[in-house]
Design an enzyme around this catalytic site. Sequence first.
Site, short mmCIF file in Angstrom:
data_model
loop_
_atom_site.label_atom_id
_atom_site.label_comp_id
_atom_site.label_asym_id
_atom_site.label_seq_id
_atom_site.Cartn_x
_atom_site.Cartn_y
_atom_site.Cartn_z
NE ARG A 51 39.14 -5.38 46.12
CZ ARG A 51 40.07 -6.20 45.63
NH1 ARG A 51 39.73 -7.43 45.26
NH2 ARG A 51 41.32 -5.81 45.51
CG ASP A 53 28.54 -8.15 47.49
OD1 ASP A 53 29.74 -8.40 47.29
OD2 ASP A 53 27.90 -8.58 48.47
NE ARG A 198 25.23 -9.81 49.14
CZ ARG A 198 24.93 -10.55 48.07
NH1 ARG A 198 23.68 -10.91 47.83
NH2 ARG A 198 25.88 -10.94 47.25
#
Length: 245
Positions: A51, A53, A198
């Site tokens: 999934r 971002d 990230r």
Amino acid sequence: MPTNIKLTLSYDGTNYHGWQIQRDLPTASGTLKEAILKLTGEEVQLIAASRTDAGAHALSQVVNFKTSSLLPVSSYPKALNAHLPQDIVVYAAEEVDGNFHARFSAKKRIYEYVILNLEYPAPIYRNYAHWVEERLNLKKMKKAIGVFIGQHDFTSFTSSAGGGKNPIRKIDKISIYEHKDFIRIQIEGDSFLPGMVRTIVASLIEVGLGRLDPVKVKQILEARDRALTPPPAPACGLYLAKVKY
């Protein structure tokens, strides 16, 4: 009996609020699901390997869905692309075993993060790379990589959205490549927590800027405290590069 179809696709995530369907917001999943509805006349349940971002991209996302449509599997890529915008492209389709699950059958996921390390930003790359003005010290960044390799509790490196999930994850490999003004950080592992890639990248950038000591990174990991890590690096530089089965 329904056919289980596996699709491999690529997308530019700039105009989407991530992969997962959200009410009244454009998402990559919602757009693909609508294209499948137009093609087959069926509302399908899409299962994705990852999934991504909002604003993040995919070079190779894998999804599967079950359908009663009699369309030849080989026709899916071109037929779906005819119903999709130019920023989403399906480039492979195959019939798979009924037990295949794009998420749970995946063995490894590889993410890539792109940094533009240049004195001035380049407008053409603003949605596809994270601009860092100050010169990064790759030697220091590579020294910090070892901290993340192996199985660890990554509580310090996940977003608040990761609450309730098992924070234990295993990273197999992290590589850093430099080509002219671009730096690519490639991370391979079994699975990742929300915001994990990230936040790892953001920490490596801080190391490269001399604002975070590589030794301190290990202490932050062991502290299991999200407040000790910098905010995640922008999603524009993140790419789902490959999913291994």
